[in-house]
Structure formats: structure tokens, C-alpha cells
Design an enzyme around this catalytic site. Structure first.
Site, PDB file in Angstrom:
ATOM      1  CB  ILE A 158      46.293  46.433  35.319  1.00 17.93           C
ATOM      2  CG1 ILE A 158      44.858  46.971  35.166  1.00 17.93           C
ATOM      3  CG2 ILE A 158      46.905  47.147  36.533  1.00 17.93           C
ATOM      4  CD1 ILE A 158      44.129  46.601  36.395  1.00 17.93           C
ATOM      5  CE1 TYR A 168      39.070  38.369  41.390  1.00 17.69           C
ATOM      6  CE2 TYR A 168      37.079  39.875  41.989  1.00 17.69           C
ATOM      7  CZ  TYR A 168      38.543  39.724  41.651  1.00 17.69           C
ATOM      8  OH  TYR A 168      39.364  40.608  40.988  1.00 17.69           O
TER       9      TYR A 168
END
Length: 311
Positions: free
Chosen positions: A26, A175
């Protein structure tokens, strides 16, 4: 087959953009689109050889583009201090900062060079220190700062009593915590800028789900082969169920360059389940809404990174 989705990027000639995590995935798409729109792009990367290859690819796609790499390891406060000091010494205002880099789900609990849990230390504390280190340049440029969170931040909590997972560690919960922290930092940076007149606008984006390398084989992180999850995501992307890498870059680009984008906003895919689709402004997820949590995280983070990165 995935449907093609795109947005228009305004002319960015004369702008300086800094994009972390731009050597692939990305971040590479984001850096390339900014360069094609005329911005000069700095790509801080951990692997300089890989970064230079990415920069060469961008130059081939955007002839005449000005793209440079710098050495940066977001898991090392020394590395962050070295780069921010260098950039501040160059005294070039930064117009766009996109905090995109990240690590996800190491197979076991790992630590940064400074002793922080790897995901919290890299995804949040690394970008926190990097942004504060660049603060003079961001203020000079009246910068737009965009922070890349994750769909994992839709749920979960900050474990204030065990930020480093020393007493109990689950990689996915860690996370999610790191990406909730990213969102809270984005909000508090906007609040502090508005209160103090820094001129910085801070907003937030998430890419949905796409076949990036976050869950691919990464021997340096202890992952010898691709995870089952990333193989499934690749299939779903080909079928158009989730996004592509190119479409997943669009929310951050819209946040950073859109004519109607402002500080304090949140952008993501507007398709079913937030996993794909065209980018749009979205409602902030519940774990990211509490101003008290945002202020507390900033104060805790300042203590953790120390006096080298004063606000």
C-alpha cells in the site's frame, strides 16, 4: 474479477511528502500516486536496497518524479532520532506525512531494540516518535498528517496495565492494541494542534482488507512461509470480495489530499463490512472515540519514548 476503483489526486507540485512503509504494498502505491501528482516524495525505509528499487520503479512510472529514500527503522528510537534530526537540519517544511508502515502478528512475542512489544513499539511508538521529531517541519508546512490504522481496531482495548504483553501475550490482541493506539494518537495530535495553533491537520484512514505482505513470509520476523490468512485474502481479492492493494491505498490518499478532507476525520472503504470498496469518510469506531484515552496515551507515550522527542 475485482472492480477498478480510483480517485482523482490534485496537483501537488511544490509539495514535500513523507511516506513510511513505501518500499512495497500500500505504501508503494501511495508514494507513487503522490509522485505522479507532482509531489517530491521521501521514503523512509528499513531496507535501503529494497527502498531504492521501489524508488526506481516509481521514477519509471512517473518520469521526472523526485523520489528519495532515507534509512529508518521504526523499531529503534536511535534510528528515528537520527533521521528526524537529519531532516530537521535540512529545514524543509513537510506538507504531507503518511504514517503507513507497520508489522502484524509475529508468530511469537518479540521486542523492539528499546524493549517494547514489537507491534506496539513499531506501529504506534515508532510513528509517535517520528511525528514528534518532525514536528517543527510539520508546523512550518502546515502539514496534513494521515495515520494508517487497521480494521482490527474496530474492537479491542488498550491494556494500560500491560502495554508490552509481559504478563499475557496474544499476537492478534497486541496488533489490535497497536492500531487502536494509532487511532488515538491521530485524534490527540489533531486536538493539540487545534488548541496550540500548530497549523497541522491530523486524520485517520484504514485500508480495509487486501493482499499485502503483512501476513506473508517474513523470515526476519520469524515467519518462514505465507500464512493461511494471506493466501485466503489473495483469493478473495481476485474474486472481488475484498480490496486490491491499489484500492486499499485510496483511503489514505483521500485523507491526505482530498479537497474536502480535514483534521479529525476518518476514511476507509465503504463496501460491505468495511473490507473493500470506494474510499469515503466513515464513522469512527468505538475504541477510538474516547478523548480521555487519547490524552492518556499521548502522556504515556511521551514517557516511554523519552526526552528526545518533545512535543
Amino acid at each position: 474479477m475485482a472492480r477498478h476503483i480510483d480517485i482523482a489526486i490534485p496537483d501537488l507540485s511544490g509539495k514535500l511528502a513523507v511516506v513510511t512503509g513505501a518500499s512495497d504494498g500500500i505504501g508503494f502505491v501511495i508514494a507513487g500516486r503522490l509522485a505522479r501528482a507532482g509531489a517530491e516524495v521521501i521514503m523512509p525505509v528499513r531496507n535501503l536496497a529494497k527502498g531504492e528499487q521501489a524508488a526506481d520503479r516509481i521514477r519509471s512510472l512517473a518520469p521526472g518524479a523526485t523520489v528519495g529514500t532515507r534509512s529508518l527503522d521504526l523499531s529503534s528510537l536511535d534510528s528515528i532520532a537520527a533521521l528526524t534530526s537529519r531532516l530537521v537540519g535540512e529545514d524543509r517544511p513537510v506538507d504531507i506525512l503518511i504514517n503507513n508502515a507497520g508489522v502484524m502478528n509475529p508468530p511469537s512475542r518479540q521486542l523492539t531494540r528499546d524493549g517494547f512489544e514489537l507491534q506496539f513499539g513499531t506501529n504506534h511508538l515508532g510513528h509517535f516518535a517520528f511525528t514528534l521529531g518532525l514536528l517543527p517541519l510539520l508546523r512550518q508546512g502546515r502539514a496534513r498528517v494521515t495515520h494508517q490504522t487497521s480494521i482490527a481496531a474496530r474492537s479491542g482495548v488498550i491494556n494500560w496495565d500491560d502495554l508490552n504483553g509481559e504478563r499475557g501475550y496474544e499476537t492478534m490482541k497486541a496488533y489490535a492494541q497497536s492500531k487502536i493506539a494509532v487511532g488515538l494518537f491521530a485524534r490527540e495530535l489533531q486536538n493539540r494542534s487545534a488548541a496550540a495553533g500548530w497549523g497541522i491537520t491530523s486524520n485517520l484512514s484504514h485500508p480495509g482488507v487486501s493482499p499485502t505482505n503483512l501476513l506473508a513470509a517474513q523470515p526476519g520476523m520469524g515467519r518462514a512461509k505465507d500464512t493461511t490468512s494471506v493466501r485466503l485474502i489473495r483469493l478473495m481479492s481476485r474474486l472481488g470480495v475484498v480490496g486490491t492493494v491499489s484500492s486499499a491505498a485510496l483511503p489514505a490518499l483521500l485523507a491526505a489530499t482530498g479537497p474536502d478532507s480535514h483534521g479529525g476525520q476518518f476514511f476507509g472503504p465503504k463496501g460491505f463490512g468495511d473490507v473493500g470498496g470506494a474510499p469515503a469518510q466513515r464513522e469512527l469506531w468505538a475504541p477510538l472515540r474516547r478523548d480521555d484515552d487519547a490524552r492518556r496515551l499521548w502522556e504515556v507515550s511521551e514517557r516511554l519514548v523519552g526526552a528526545r522527542f518533545p512535543a
